[in-house]
Design a protein around this motif. Structure first.
Motif, short mmCIF file in Angstrom:
data_model
loop_
_atom_site.label_atom_id
_atom_site.label_comp_id
_atom_site.label_asym_id
_atom_site.label_seq_id
_atom_site.Cartn_x
_atom_site.Cartn_y
_atom_site.Cartn_z
N UNK A 87 79.94 7.67 -48.36
CA UNK A 87 79.17 6.47 -48.01
C UNK A 87 79.54 5.25 -48.84
N UNK A 88 79.41 4.08 -48.23
CA UNK A 88 79.65 2.84 -48.98
C UNK A 88 78.34 2.38 -49.60
N UNK A 89 78.45 1.56 -50.63
CA UNK A 89 77.27 1.05 -51.32
C UNK A 89 76.39 0.27 -50.34
N UNK A 90 75.13 0.61 -50.29
CA UNK A 90 74.20 -0.10 -49.41
C UNK A 90 74.08 0.54 -48.04
N UNK A 91 74.86 1.59 -47.79
CA UNK A 91 74.76 2.27 -46.49
C UNK A 91 73.37 2.91 -46.35
N UNK A 92 72.82 2.83 -45.15
CA UNK A 92 71.48 3.38 -44.93
C UNK A 92 71.50 4.39 -43.79
N UNK A 93 70.67 5.40 -43.93
CA UNK A 93 70.45 6.32 -42.80
C UNK A 93 68.93 6.44 -42.64
N UNK A 94 68.46 6.08 -41.44
CA UNK A 94 67.01 5.99 -41.21
C UNK A 94 66.63 6.83 -40.01
N UNK A 95 65.48 7.41 -40.04
CA UNK A 95 65.04 8.19 -38.89
C UNK A 95 63.63 8.71 -39.06
N UNK A 269 66.82 9.14 -34.31
CA UNK A 269 67.38 7.91 -34.90
C UNK A 269 67.57 6.88 -33.79
N UNK A 270 67.64 5.62 -34.20
CA UNK A 270 67.76 4.56 -33.20
C UNK A 270 69.09 4.66 -32.46
N UNK A 271 69.15 4.14 -31.23
CA UNK A 271 70.42 4.07 -30.52
C UNK A 271 71.37 3.17 -31.31
N UNK A 275 71.02 -0.38 -34.05
CA UNK A 275 71.21 -0.21 -35.49
C UNK A 275 71.88 -1.43 -36.13
N UNK A 276 71.57 -1.63 -37.43
CA UNK A 276 72.23 -2.70 -38.18
C UNK A 276 73.61 -2.22 -38.60
N UNK A 277 74.45 -3.19 -38.97
CA UNK A 277 75.84 -2.87 -39.33
C UNK A 277 75.92 -1.93 -40.54
N UNK A 278 74.86 -1.95 -41.39
CA UNK A 278 74.91 -1.11 -42.60
C UNK A 278 74.34 0.29 -42.37
N UNK A 279 73.94 0.60 -41.16
CA UNK A 279 73.42 1.95 -40.89
C UNK A 279 74.58 2.91 -40.61
N UNK A 280 74.47 4.10 -41.17
CA UNK A 280 75.58 5.07 -41.17
C UNK A 280 76.28 5.24 -39.82
N UNK A 281 75.49 5.60 -38.80
CA UNK A 281 76.12 5.93 -37.52
C UNK A 281 76.85 4.74 -36.93
N UNK A 365 63.20 -5.00 -42.71
CA UNK A 365 63.58 -4.94 -41.29
C UNK A 365 63.87 -3.53 -40.78
N UNK A 366 63.87 -2.53 -41.67
CA UNK A 366 64.33 -1.20 -41.27
C UNK A 366 63.24 -0.22 -40.92
N UNK A 367 61.99 -0.65 -41.03
CA UNK A 367 60.87 0.23 -40.71
C UNK A 367 60.97 0.57 -39.21
N UNK A 368 60.95 1.86 -38.91
CA UNK A 368 61.04 2.18 -37.47
C UNK A 368 59.94 3.14 -37.05
#
Ligand code: HCR
Length: 368
Positions: A87-95, A269-271, A275-281, A365-368
């Protein structure tokens, strides 16, 4: 042979190992935090148990149940362990997990350091008032054809209703089967789960032939508060299979948990489009597509794009005399209560730890 040579010269830097395409994973390490709560029923179960002794047993049960997903799921689904994306610094994975009985259980996973790699995570269910926070890094070393990995970090499981905290240490592991190009994980060493109520579990892991001749074996003991060396319960079995519990006071024994019968709840996880550019997928989508068809050139090109972008960001930060701002975690001085739990667990407490900032997440902005 190239792979084994690369392994031998890697000096424990996993990122530098050139793995053949069929051992590359399309999944980033930030995703691995999900394995802590793929069984939401067991994750929240301790919050419904009034007796602290039985609660400690339920926390142990949840922990043992997470191991199958954490350490064998890639092997089972893909035929072997794979080298995850770095992973890169700041990468996020949310679900989140949505279940009828448990409601919503949320996951926030953030890469808080790139060199060395460290992933921080928070998993919470507000209906049951339980929260798991922690961080994880790996220190690797190579001996002949085995890759030995020590996990850095710990997990903290909290139950609000009882104002109870569990300090969980992470096991060491090694990767076997590298010589045959079919790597898989085996756990070794131990885990301690130290509760603020005084109950403590020590789990010792072993592979084929040590305790029982079976892979993924363990033996564990649950101690009551007060420091007695006699356990009140002992557990044994395979963390990927059946576990037995023995009440050391009555000597009664029974099956405690069967990992093959408990089925995971998939994380939602979101489609990609959302997703934002910093989200893993989203960030790794082109690399993942190339991994799926084993297109080594495209993997290399797309990975290099991400790496170069990251290098440029770090350069800019350096020039501007600032550091990357982590979104939802900060590296703070450890609290006295957690330091005490770490000491009770037999560890030298960390000075600073990665702490989740729930307010920042709720207003971000990442609360889902
Ligand atoms: C060791 C490992 C990366 C780290 C993975 C961790 C320890 C990450 C934190 C999770 O909570 C638990 C977890 C589970 C994984 O089993 C473990 C990975 C297994 C393999 C991977 C190595 C870096 C892969 C090396 C592969 C070879 C072929 C180079």
């Amino acid at each position: 042979m190239t792979f084994l040579k690369s392994l031998a010269t890697s000096k424990g830097d996993i990122a530098s190992i050139t793995a053949p395409p069929f051992i590359l994973s399309a999944t980033s390490l930030t995703e691995y935090s999900k394995f802590w709560a793929e069984l939401p029923d067991l994750f929240v179960a301790p919050s419904m148990i009034v007796d602290p002794e039985e609660r400690a047993v339920a926390v142990f049960k949840w922990f043992i149940a997470t191991l199958k997903g954490q350490y064998t799921s890639r092997n089972e689904a893909l035929g072997s362990e794979k080298k995850p994306l770095n992973p890169f610094l700041g990468e996020m994975f949310l679900g989140k997990w949505e279940t009828d009985d448990e409601g919503t259980t949320s996951l926030v996973s953030e890469q808080v350091s790139h060199h060395p790699p460290v992933t921080a995570y928070a998993i919470f269910n507000d209906i049951y008032g339980v929260e798991l926070t922690g961080y994880n890094g790996q220190k690797a070393s190579v001996s002949t054809t085995t890759l030995n990995i020590k996990q850095v970090g710990h997990a903290i499981y909290k139950i609000n209703k009882f104002d109870e905290t569990y300090y969980i240490t992470l096991p060491a592991l090694h990767i076997e089967g590298l010589f045959y190009g079919a790597p898989y994980v085996e756990l070794e060493g131990s885990t301690v789960i130290q509760s603020s109520s005084g109950y403590k579990v020590k789990i010792d892991y072993s592979g084929k032939g040590y305790f029982s001749g079976k892979k993924n074996s363990y033996k564990a003991k649950l101690f009551a508060p007060g420091g007695s060396s006699k356990p009140i319960y002992s557990f044994s079995g395979q963390w990927s299979g059946k576990s037995t519990i023995k009440d050391e006071r009555t000597k009664s024994e029974s099956i405690f948990y069967d990992a093959t019968e408990h089925h995971i709840v998939p994380l939602q996880i979101k489609d990609l489009e959302e997703q934002s550019a910093y989200e893993s997928r989203k960030a790794w989508s082109k690399v993942a597509a190339a991994v799926a068809v084993m297109d080594y050139d495209t993997i290399h090109v797309e990975k290099s794009k991400i790496e170069n972008e990251q290098r440029a960001l770090r350069k800019q930060e350096k020039e501007e005399g600032r550091e990357w701002t982590r979104r939802y975690f900060s590296f703070v001085e450890d609290s006295e209560s957690l330091k005490k739990l770490a000491t009770d667990a037999g560890l030298v407490p960390d000075k600073n730890v990665w702490q989740f900032n729930r307010d920042a997440f709720e207003s971000g902005p990442d609360k889902c």
